[in-house]
Each structure stands twice: as structure tokens, then as C-alpha cells.
Motif scaffolding. Structure first.
Motif, PDB file in Angstrom:
ATOM      1  N   LEU A 143     -17.137  45.255 -40.935  1.00  0.00           N
ATOM      2  CA  LEU A 143     -17.186  46.033 -42.157  1.00  0.00           C
ATOM      3  C   LEU A 143     -16.839  47.482 -41.861  1.00  0.00           C
ATOM      4  O   LEU A 143     -17.118  48.008 -40.788  1.00  0.00           O
ATOM      5  CB  LEU A 143     -18.583  45.943 -42.780  1.00  0.00           C
ATOM      6  N   ARG A 144     -16.257  48.150 -42.835  1.00  0.00           N
ATOM      7  CA  ARG A 144     -15.850  49.546 -42.691  1.00  0.00           C
ATOM      8  C   ARG A 144     -16.590  50.388 -43.727  1.00  0.00           C
ATOM      9  O   ARG A 144     -17.004  49.901 -44.776  1.00  0.00           O
ATOM     10  CB  ARG A 144     -14.344  49.687 -42.925  1.00  0.00           C
ATOM     11  N   SER A 145     -16.704  51.673 -43.417  1.00  0.00           N
ATOM     12  CA  SER A 145     -17.357  52.576 -44.361  1.00  0.00           C
ATOM     13  C   SER A 145     -16.453  52.885 -45.543  1.00  0.00           C
ATOM     14  O   SER A 145     -16.931  53.221 -46.626  1.00  0.00           O
ATOM     15  CB  SER A 145     -17.735  53.880 -43.644  1.00  0.00           C
ATOM     16  N   MET A 146     -15.127  52.786 -45.376  1.00  0.00           N
ATOM     17  CA  MET A 146     -14.218  53.071 -46.473  1.00  0.00           C
ATOM     18  C   MET A 146     -14.172  51.881 -47.417  1.00  0.00           C
ATOM     19  O   MET A 146     -13.785  50.785 -47.019  1.00  0.00           O
ATOM     20  CB  MET A 146     -12.823  53.380 -45.935  1.00  0.00           C
ATOM     21  N   PRO A 147     -14.552  52.072 -48.676  1.00  0.00           N
ATOM     22  CA  PRO A 147     -14.729  50.921 -49.574  1.00  0.00           C
ATOM     23  C   PRO A 147     -13.425  50.441 -50.208  1.00  0.00           C
ATOM     24  O   PRO A 147     -13.259  50.485 -51.425  1.00  0.00           O
ATOM     25  CB  PRO A 147     -15.696  51.478 -50.618  1.00  0.00           C
ATOM     26  N   LEU A 148     -12.499  49.946 -49.420  1.00  0.00           N
ATOM     27  CA  LEU A 148     -11.295  49.340 -49.959  1.00  0.00           C
ATOM     28  C   LEU A 148     -11.621  47.971 -50.539  1.00  0.00           C
ATOM     29  O   LEU A 148     -12.607  47.342 -50.146  1.00  0.00           O
ATOM     30  CB  LEU A 148     -10.244  49.171 -48.850  1.00  0.00           C
ATOM     31  N   PRO A 149     -10.788  47.480 -51.460  1.00  0.00           N
ATOM     32  CA  PRO A 149     -10.985  46.100 -51.938  1.00  0.00           C
ATOM     33  C   PRO A 149     -10.974  45.134 -50.755  1.00  0.00           C
ATOM     34  O   PRO A 149     -10.135  45.256 -49.859  1.00  0.00           O
ATOM     35  CB  PRO A 149      -9.779  45.879 -52.846  1.00  0.00           C
ATOM     36  N   HIS A 150     -11.904  44.198 -50.743  1.00  0.00           N
ATOM     37  CA  HIS A 150     -12.081  43.314 -49.588  1.00  0.00           C
ATOM     38  C   HIS A 150     -12.067  41.858 -50.036  1.00  0.00           C
ATOM     39  O   HIS A 150     -12.741  41.481 -50.990  1.00  0.00           O
ATOM     40  CB  HIS A 150     -13.407  43.628 -48.889  1.00  0.00           C
ATOM     41  N   PHE A 151     -11.269  41.045 -49.342  1.00  0.00           N
ATOM     42  CA  PHE A 151     -11.264  39.605 -49.587  1.00  0.00           C
ATOM     43  C   PHE A 151     -12.199  38.945 -48.570  1.00  0.00           C
ATOM     44  O   PHE A 151     -11.963  39.012 -47.361  1.00  0.00           O
ATOM     45  CB  PHE A 151      -9.861  39.029 -49.413  1.00  0.00           C
ATOM     46  N   ASP A 152     -13.255  38.303 -49.077  1.00  0.00           N
ATOM     47  CA  ASP A 152     -14.165  37.580 -48.187  1.00  0.00           C
ATOM     48  C   ASP A 152     -13.599  36.224 -47.796  1.00  0.00           C
ATOM     49  O   ASP A 152     -14.002  35.661 -46.779  1.00  0.00           O
ATOM     50  CB  ASP A 152     -15.525  37.388 -48.852  1.00  0.00           C
ATOM     51  N   GLU A 153     -12.684  35.716 -48.600  1.00  0.00           N
ATOM     52  CA  GLU A 153     -12.089  34.408 -48.334  1.00  0.00           C
ATOM     53  C   GLU A 153     -10.566  34.541 -48.266  1.00  0.00           C
ATOM     54  O   GLU A 153      -9.942  35.079 -49.192  1.00  0.00           O
ATOM     55  CB  GLU A 153     -12.462  33.406 -49.427  1.00  0.00           C
ATOM     56  N   THR A 211     -15.636  63.774 -49.883  1.00  0.00           N
ATOM     57  CA  THR A 211     -15.248  63.685 -51.293  1.00  0.00           C
ATOM     58  C   THR A 211     -13.824  63.182 -51.454  1.00  0.00           C
ATOM     59  O   THR A 211     -13.550  62.283 -52.267  1.00  0.00           O
ATOM     60  CB  THR A 211     -15.387  65.058 -51.971  1.00  0.00           C
ATOM     61  N   GLU A 212     -12.896  63.760 -50.709  1.00  0.00           N
ATOM     62  CA  GLU A 212     -11.494  63.380 -50.846  1.00  0.00           C
ATOM     63  C   GLU A 212     -11.297  61.910 -50.483  1.00  0.00           C
ATOM     64  O   GLU A 212     -10.602  61.163 -51.191  1.00  0.00           O
ATOM     65  CB  GLU A 212     -10.621  64.266 -49.950  1.00  0.00           C
ATOM     66  N   GLU A 213     -11.917  61.480 -49.408  1.00  0.00           N
ATOM     67  CA  GLU A 213     -11.800  60.090 -48.976  1.00  0.00           C
ATOM     68  C   GLU A 213     -12.367  59.138 -50.011  1.00  0.00           C
ATOM     69  O   GLU A 213     -11.796  58.078 -50.295  1.00  0.00           O
ATOM     70  CB  GLU A 213     -12.513  59.913 -47.638  1.00  0.00           C
ATOM     71  N   GLN A 214     -13.501  59.527 -50.619  1.00  0.00           N
ATOM     72  CA  GLN A 214     -14.129  58.661 -51.605  1.00  0.00           C
ATOM     73  C   GLN A 214     -13.277  58.544 -52.874  1.00  0.00           C
ATOM     74  O   GLN A 214     -13.164  57.462 -53.465  1.00  0.00           O
ATOM     75  CB  GLN A 214     -15.524  59.187 -51.946  1.00  0.00           C
ATOM     76  N   LEU A 215     -12.652  59.644 -53.290  1.00  0.00           N
ATOM     77  CA  LEU A 215     -11.794  59.599 -54.468  1.00  0.00           C
ATOM     78  C   LEU A 215     -10.543  58.767 -54.197  1.00  0.00           C
ATOM     79  O   LEU A 215     -10.076  58.012 -55.057  1.00  0.00           O
ATOM     80  CB  LEU A 215     -11.398  61.015 -54.893  1.00  0.00           C
ATOM     81  N   ALA A 226     -10.380  56.293 -52.157  1.00  0.00           N
ATOM     82  CA  ALA A 226     -10.819  54.896 -52.151  1.00  0.00           C
ATOM     83  C   ALA A 226     -11.006  54.390 -53.575  1.00  0.00           C
ATOM     84  O   ALA A 226     -10.718  53.224 -53.876  1.00  0.00           O
ATOM     85  CB  ALA A 226     -12.118  54.762 -51.365  1.00  0.00           C
ATOM     86  N   LEU A 227     -11.481  55.259 -54.471  1.00  0.00           N
ATOM     87  CA  LEU A 227     -11.658  54.873 -55.862  1.00  0.00           C
ATOM     88  C   LEU A 227     -10.322  54.453 -56.475  1.00  0.00           C
ATOM     89  O   LEU A 227     -10.221  53.415 -57.138  1.00  0.00           O
ATOM     90  CB  LEU A 227     -12.260  56.042 -56.645  1.00  0.00           C
ATOM     91  N   PHE A 228      -9.278  55.266 -56.256  1.00  0.00           N
ATOM     92  CA  PHE A 228      -7.965  54.927 -56.810  1.00  0.00           C
ATOM     93  C   PHE A 228      -7.376  53.696 -56.126  1.00  0.00           C
ATOM     94  O   PHE A 228      -6.646  52.921 -56.755  1.00  0.00           O
ATOM     95  CB  PHE A 228      -7.015  56.119 -56.678  1.00  0.00           C
ATOM     96  N   ALA A 229      -7.701  53.504 -54.858  1.00  0.00           N
ATOM     97  CA  ALA A 229      -7.226  52.304 -54.169  1.00  0.00           C
ATOM     98  C   ALA A 229      -7.847  51.053 -54.784  1.00  0.00           C
ATOM     99  O   ALA A 229      -7.177  50.035 -54.976  1.00  0.00           O
ATOM    100  CB  ALA A 229      -7.555  52.384 -52.680  1.00  0.00           C
ATOM    101  N   ARG A 230      -9.130  51.115 -55.124  1.00  0.00           N
ATOM    102  CA  ARG A 230      -9.795  49.966 -55.740  1.00  0.00           C
ATOM    103  C   ARG A 230      -9.283  49.719 -57.156  1.00  0.00           C
ATOM    104  O   ARG A 230      -9.211  48.589 -57.620  1.00  0.00           O
ATOM    105  CB  ARG A 230     -11.314  50.176 -55.772  1.00  0.00           C
TER     106      ARG A 230
END
Length: 244
Positions: A83-93, A209-213, A215-219
Motif C-alpha cells: 500500500l502507498r500513502s498516495m491515494p490513487l485509484p486502486h484495483f484490488d482484483e 497539500t499539492e500532492e493531495q490535490l 491525487a484528488l484529480f487523479a481519482r
């Protein structure tokens, strides 16, 4: 469509793994192999372990950076066992990942990215991806060889492609919903970061902050049209800032 699906290996240490990857790819109809700074290539060991898939090796491209390997892709899936701290969309399967990859590959290149044999992908390399995928395995011993991981994900992609063909259903994404390439998304991220700095929104250089924003647009996975609208909005705001 399968020709739009790219396998990217980052800094592969053992050339035999490159050959075994080429073999895994060819059995599933994949031909596009990109190598990011391999330790040794071409190499006799790679050719030996390719076992009839030497055409995949001969057509492989070597590049210096992961960005260069995936800039034109509309979806970049990083294979990661942790798992990573950066919350990108993640496929568990992997099968869920494969269905989306097949949808996107109808219109533009997509990439499946695999990291180093021992340490996988770095956090910065994960940030080059639009999604992550994990391969469920024995929690007490979940270690997969590089080519084994490629084989599993390539199989799932080929399986999703076969099912799509057998059903007679052909997915047609509306043109306005086409995802942006990673290069286009990177331009947006740079623009957003620049505006946040110029406006004084970012006051703590080490804040996330920049990284989190980003990641938001990536999701959110905006389309090319939506991303263009966002960039127009940023430009309108930027025009009202004091000149520096």
C-alpha cells in the motif's frame, strides 16, 4: 486493440526476466514492450528465456525515464504489492483492472508498469501512474517473480479481451469522454502547482497539500474535455494575479 496495451519494465536487473516477460506477453497476444534503463539489454540470457518470443525483444524500446515510456498513455497501471500513502485509484482484483484497460485500449495506448525485482516501483514512479493494481496472493508468502506478475496481469487482460469479443459487444467511448494522456495530465498538474504557489495558497513548502490535490484529480479521472475546462479556469484565475 491488444497492440495498444504496453508492458513497461523499470530498471530490470536480470536480463533473463526481460526474456521471460517477452514470452509471457506473446502467449497473451501482447507485443509492445518498453524498458526503462535496464541493466543489460540486449543480452543472450534474455534471448534464451524468450523461447520463441524474440520478435517481442527485437521490437522492444529502451527509454531513459518512466515519463518517456508512458506520456502518450491514457491509463497507466502500476503493479505494486504494498500500500502507498498516495491515494490513487486502486484495483484490488486484476480482472477489474483488465476490463477497464480493455475499454481504454480501444482508442489510445495504455500501460501496465512493473518495477525492480527487489524493490518494485518508487513513490515518484507510482505518481507517474493513474492507477495501482495488486495481485492477491498468500499473505504469508506473496512474493512473485517479475515475469510471473506480468503473466498474471497479461492473462487477465487477454481474458477480458476474449470475453468482450465473444459477447459481440464493442465498447465505444464518446469522443468527449476520452481520458487525457499522462503528458496532458502532467501539464495540468504543473499548471495547478504553479498557480497555488503564485496565489500564496501554498505557504508551507513541505506540506502535502499539492500532492493531495493532485491525487484528488487523479481519482476524479477527468476526460480530456473536462481537463481542458479546468486548465481554462486556472488560466482565468492566473490572469488576475499580480505579475511577479
Amino acid at each position: 486493440m491488444l497492440s495498444n496495451i504496453r508492458i513497461v519494465l523499470v530498471q530490470t536487473f536480470h536480463p533473463g526476466n526481460i526474456g521471460a516477460t517477452a514470452r509471457a506477453m506473446k502467449t497473451m497476444g501482447l507485443t509492445e514492450l518498453v524498458l526503462v534503463n535496464p541493466r543489460t539489454f540486449p543480452d543472450e540470457e534474455a534471448t534464451r528465456l524468450a523461447a520463441g518470443a524474440t520478435d517481442v525483444l527485437e521490437n522492444a524500446r529502451c527509454v531513459k525515464t518512466l515519463e518517456e515510456a508512458v506520456n502518450d498513455c491514457v491509463q497507466v497501471v502500476g503493479a505494486s504489492a504494498r500500500l502507498r500513502s498516495m491515494p490513487l485509484p486502486h484495483f484490488d482484483e486484476p480482472d477489474e483492472m483488465a476490463q477497464q484497460v480493455i475499454d481504454n485500449a480501444h482508442q489510445a495506448p495504455v500501460a501496465l508498469v512493473f518495477g525492480r525485482e527487489r524493490s518494485g516501483l518508487t513513490n515518484d514512479e507510482i505518481r507517474c501512474c493513474s492507477h495501482q493494481v495488486s495481485i492477491p496472493a498468500n499473505p504469508e508468502y506473496g512474493i512473485l517473480n517479475l515475469s510471473q506478475a506480468v503473466q498474471i496481469l497479461a492473462y487477465e487482460v487477454h481474458r477480458a479481451w476474449r470475453k468482450r469479443n465473444a459477447s459481440g459487444y464493442e465498447y465505444q467511448r464518446p469522443l468527449e469522454a476520452t481520458p487525457p494522456s499522462r503528458q496532458q495530465f502532467g501539464y495540468f498538474q504543473e499548471h495547478l502547482g504553479r498557480l497555488m504557489q503564485q496565489s500564496g495558497f501554498l505557504t508551507q513548502p513541505h506540506a502535502r497539500t499539492e500532492e493531495q490535490l493532485q491525487a484528488l484529480f487523479a481519482r476524479a479521472q477527468p476526460s480530456r474535455k473536462e481537463l481542458s475546462l479546468l486548465r481554462g479556469l486556472l488560466s482565468a484565475f492566473e490572469a488576475h494575479l499580480p505579475k511577479q
